[in-house]
Design an enzyme around this catalytic site. Structure first.
Site, mmCIF file in Angstrom:
data_model
loop_
_atom_site.group_PDB
_atom_site.id
_atom_site.type_symbol
_atom_site.label_atom_id
_atom_site.label_comp_id
_atom_site.label_asym_id
_atom_site.label_seq_id
_atom_site.Cartn_x
_atom_site.Cartn_y
_atom_site.Cartn_z
ATOM 1 N N ARG A 39 0.827 -1.218 0.000
ATOM 2 C CA ARG A 39 0.000 0.000 0.000
ATOM 3 C C ARG A 39 0.856 1.262 0.000
ATOM 4 O O ARG A 39 0.443 2.306 -0.500
ATOM 5 C CB ARG A 39 -0.937 -0.030 1.212
ATOM 6 C CG ARG A 39 -2.032 1.047 1.212
ATOM 7 C CD ARG A 39 -3.069 0.729 2.277
ATOM 8 N NE ARG A 39 -4.182 1.659 2.307
ATOM 9 C CZ ARG A 39 -4.293 2.683 3.143
ATOM 10 N NH1 ARG A 39 -3.346 2.913 4.025
ATOM 11 N NH2 ARG A 39 -5.348 3.482 3.106
ATOM 12 N N ILE A 65 -7.136 7.892 -0.369
ATOM 13 C CA ILE A 65 -6.977 6.438 -0.543
ATOM 14 C C ILE A 65 -7.796 5.838 0.599
ATOM 15 O O ILE A 65 -7.675 6.267 1.756
ATOM 16 C CB ILE A 65 -5.488 6.009 -0.506
ATOM 17 C CG1 ILE A 65 -5.355 4.477 -0.555
ATOM 18 C CG2 ILE A 65 -4.738 6.566 0.688
ATOM 19 C CD1 ILE A 65 -3.890 3.996 -0.735
ATOM 20 N N SER A 66 -8.664 4.881 0.281
ATOM 21 C CA SER A 66 -9.609 4.372 1.277
ATOM 22 C C SER A 66 -8.907 3.578 2.379
ATOM 23 O O SER A 66 -7.817 3.040 2.190
ATOM 24 C CB SER A 66 -10.650 3.475 0.594
ATOM 25 O OG SER A 66 -11.302 4.173 -0.441
ATOM 26 N N GLN A 67 -9.589 3.485 3.517
ATOM 27 C CA GLN A 67 -9.124 2.689 4.659
ATOM 28 C C GLN A 67 -8.947 1.229 4.208
ATOM 29 O O GLN A 67 -9.805 0.691 3.498
ATOM 30 C CB GLN A 67 -10.208 2.781 5.741
ATOM 31 C CG GLN A 67 -9.954 2.012 6.998
ATOM 32 C CD GLN A 67 -11.214 2.006 7.884
ATOM 33 O OE1 GLN A 67 -12.311 2.329 7.422
ATOM 34 N NE2 GLN A 67 -11.041 1.638 9.132
#
Ligand code: SAM
Length: 217
Positions: A39, A65-67
């Site tokens: 990530r 950027i999503s969890q």
């Protein structure tokens, strides 16, 4: 992906165990993909040290950027077997697209910000995700050249499912999307059967808005 110079491998394993498994993500394929995709490659450099923290993070163009948990939950809800053609609306950093690339046959991902798409392409190239096609444009219109799609994932919030996306979904296909008001949405799974969409609610969530062409933003 873990190697001697993979400095984040332990963080990634901890993220999978503590943020995903403990919250009920069970799909071995999804967990494996989440453990294999770095990530940190998709983070804004200023936030790279937070790559495995339990929250969304800022990226360029005022987006996020999503969890990790939300990425895993949405991915699990897509129920991918490996042979699907998937459309993602909202490429953002490209992280979700990279996860999908490990789990589906083909991924098309649309982003309205050219700069984000360019950066995402760079990260995807580094990982050799060659089954991902990035498109710059308004994802609420879908992408007809590759339709129909077996799965559609929308990673920005809308108050309704755009009609072109329903049209471009294959019979029996599935959409995972956050639907609701600008302040609060519910993650929903919808399955297309004839002209019906069977709906299932997953969890409350909060995403940046889906900006349809002609609207400000
Ligand atoms: N999936 C992304 C990731 O893995 O980093 C996170 C996406 S971010 C929460 C939502 C993205 O949707 C933003 O990059 C935003 O620019 C994009 N977006 C919003 N409206 C859009 C539209 N109509 N078409 C394409 N992208 C859109």
């Amino acid at each position: 992906m873990a190697s001697n110079n993979d400095t984040y491998a332990d963080d990634r394993r901890r993220m999978v165990e503590q943020q995903l498994v403990r919250r009920g993500i069970t799909s071995p394929r999804v967990l494996k993909a989440m453990e294999s995709i770095p990530r940190e490659l998709f983070m804004d450099p200023a936030f790279r040290s937070e790559a495995y923290a339990d929250h969304a993070a800022p990226i360029a163009c005022g987006q996020t950027i999503s969890q990790p948990y939300i990425v895993a939950l949405m991915t699990e809800a897509l129920d991918l077997t490996g042979d699907e053609r998937v459309l993602e609306v909202g490429t953002g950093s490209g992280y979700q697209a990279a996860i999908l690339s490990r789990l589906a046959r083909q991924v098309v991902s649309i982003e309205r910000h050219q700069e984000l798409s360019r950066q995402a392409q760079h990260a995807l190239n580094l990982l050799g995700c060659d089954n991902v096609t990035l498109v710059v444009g308004d994802g609420s219109k879908g992408y007809r050249p590759n339709a129909p799609y077996d799965r559609i994932i929308i990673t920005a919030a809308a108050d309704h499912l755009p009609v072109p996306l329903v049209e471009q979904l294959a019979e029996g296909g599935r959409v995972v999307a956050p639907l609701g008001s600008e302040d609060q949405q519910v993650l929903q799974v919808m399955e297309k059967h004839g002209d019906q969409l069977e709906q299932q609610f997953l969890t409350p969530c909060r995403f940046v808005p889906l900006i349809e062409e002609g609207a400000d933003g």
